[in-house]
Design a protein around this motif. Structure first.
Motif, short mmCIF file in Angstrom:
data_model
loop_
_atom_site.label_atom_id
_atom_site.label_comp_id
_atom_site.label_asym_id
_atom_site.label_seq_id
_atom_site.Cartn_x
_atom_site.Cartn_y
_atom_site.Cartn_z
N VAL A 1 59.36 110.08 -14.17
CA VAL A 1 58.55 109.63 -15.06
C VAL A 1 59.15 109.89 -16.55
O VAL A 1 59.02 110.90 -17.03
CB VAL A 1 57.13 109.99 -14.99
N LYS A 2 60.17 108.99 -16.74
CA LYS A 2 60.82 109.38 -18.07
C LYS A 2 60.90 108.01 -19.06
O LYS A 2 61.24 108.26 -20.19
CB LYS A 2 62.26 109.31 -17.71
N ASP A 3 60.03 107.03 -18.60
CA ASP A 3 60.13 105.76 -19.35
C ASP A 3 58.85 104.88 -19.20
O ASP A 3 58.13 105.18 -18.30
CB ASP A 3 61.52 104.72 -19.32
N VAL B 1 45.98 109.06 -12.22
CA VAL B 1 47.00 109.87 -13.09
C VAL B 1 46.80 109.16 -14.48
O VAL B 1 47.35 109.78 -15.65
CB VAL B 1 48.47 109.82 -12.69
N ILE B 2 46.09 108.21 -14.70
CA ILE B 2 45.73 107.59 -15.91
C ILE B 2 44.87 108.03 -16.58
O ILE B 2 43.59 108.20 -16.19
CB ILE B 2 45.47 105.68 -15.55
N LYS B 3 45.04 108.23 -17.93
CA LYS B 3 44.04 108.91 -18.72
C LYS B 3 42.60 107.87 -18.87
O LYS B 3 42.93 106.73 -18.86
CB LYS B 3 44.55 109.43 -20.27
N ARG B 4 41.65 108.56 -18.80
CA ARG B 4 40.38 107.44 -18.78
C ARG B 4 39.18 108.22 -19.52
O ARG B 4 39.23 109.50 -19.61
CB ARG B 4 40.16 107.45 -17.44
N PRO B 5 38.23 107.31 -19.65
CA PRO B 5 38.27 105.96 -19.58
C PRO B 5 39.12 105.23 -20.59
O PRO B 5 39.28 105.80 -21.55
CB PRO B 5 36.72 105.60 -19.93
N GLY C 1 52.51 103.61 -26.60
CA GLY C 1 53.42 104.30 -25.73
C GLY C 1 53.06 104.81 -24.47
O GLY C 1 51.74 104.95 -24.29
N TRP C 2 53.78 104.81 -23.49
CA TRP C 2 53.46 105.31 -22.14
C TRP C 2 52.86 106.80 -21.86
O TRP C 2 52.03 106.85 -21.10
CB TRP C 2 54.55 105.06 -21.03
N GLU C 3 53.54 107.57 -22.87
CA GLU C 3 52.97 109.19 -22.85
C GLU C 3 51.41 109.04 -23.16
O GLU C 3 50.75 109.93 -22.44
CB GLU C 3 53.64 109.76 -23.87
N ALA C 4 51.01 108.12 -23.86
CA ALA C 4 49.56 108.35 -24.04
C ALA C 4 48.61 108.06 -22.80
O ALA C 4 47.43 108.32 -22.87
CB ALA C 4 49.01 107.26 -25.39
N LEU D 1 47.93 97.62 -18.88
CA LEU D 1 48.86 98.90 -19.18
C LEU D 1 50.01 98.76 -20.08
O LEU D 1 50.34 99.43 -20.83
CB LEU D 1 49.13 99.65 -17.63
N LEU D 2 50.74 97.55 -19.73
CA LEU D 2 51.75 97.24 -20.42
C LEU D 2 51.65 96.90 -21.81
O LEU D 2 52.13 97.15 -22.84
CB LEU D 2 52.59 95.59 -19.64
N LYS D 3 50.42 96.27 -22.23
CA LYS D 3 50.02 95.83 -23.42
C LYS D 3 49.92 97.44 -24.14
O LYS D 3 50.28 97.41 -25.27
CB LYS D 3 48.81 95.21 -23.53
N LEU D 4 48.98 98.11 -23.72
CA LEU D 4 48.70 99.61 -24.16
C LEU D 4 49.99 100.32 -24.26
O LEU D 4 50.16 101.11 -25.38
CB LEU D 4 47.73 100.28 -23.18
N MET D 5 50.90 100.17 -23.35
CA MET D 5 52.08 100.99 -23.60
C MET D 5 52.94 100.53 -24.65
O MET D 5 53.49 101.38 -25.37
CB MET D 5 52.89 101.00 -22.23
N GLY D 6 52.84 99.08 -24.81
CA GLY D 6 53.54 98.58 -25.83
C GLY D 6 52.98 99.17 -27.27
O GLY D 6 53.62 99.33 -28.34
N ARG D 7 51.68 99.25 -27.24
CA ARG D 7 50.82 99.69 -28.70
C ARG D 7 50.93 100.93 -28.86
O ARG D 7 51.18 101.59 -29.95
CB ARG D 7 49.48 99.31 -28.67
#
Length: 115
Positions: free
Chosen positions: A72-74, A88-92, A49-52, A41-47
């Motif tokens: 949930v602001k950051d 709550v995570i978009k999937r798959p 953004g967490w909003e995605a 999740l951290l890797k994906l958020m870095g690439r």
């Protein structure tokens, strides 16, 4: 290659069926049984953004207390909510050769796996 999600999710079922129809082997990571991998999740958020990654349209998000939603602001707060509420995570999420796809569409998968 890994496919992350929840087995009873309709979109995950569609993605798994597509992969099987196209004889594409994958390892399934079940959030409910195996937990949510924070490093991924951290890797994906870095690439991206967490909003995605946060599905604000799904029933899990709608059922969360308003106090939780407003917190949930950051990336840090989003990660905490996603780890506590994996639905709550978009999937798959597909991980292949350090590339990722979120969600499922036949056209996107056809292009992604053609490589």
């Amino acid at each position: 290659m890994k496919l992350y999600g929840i087995p009873n999710c309709t979109t995950v079922k569609k993605a798994r069926a597509w992969l099987e129809e196209h004889d594409i082997p994958y390892e399934f990571h079940d959030y409910k049984k195996q937990g949510v991998p924070a490093d991924m999740l951290l890797k994906l958020m870095g690439r991206l953004g967490w909003e995605a990654l946060v599905n604000r349209n799904g029933p899990t998000w709608r059922k969360l207390p308003d106090a939780t939603k407003t917190q949930v602001k950051d990336a840090k707060s989003a990660l905490a909510v996603m780890q506590e509420n994996s639905s709550v995570i978009k999937r798959p999420i597909v991980e292949r050769d350090d590339q990722y796809r979120i969600g499922f569409s036949e056209a996107d998968y056809a292009a992604f796996f053609k490589k």
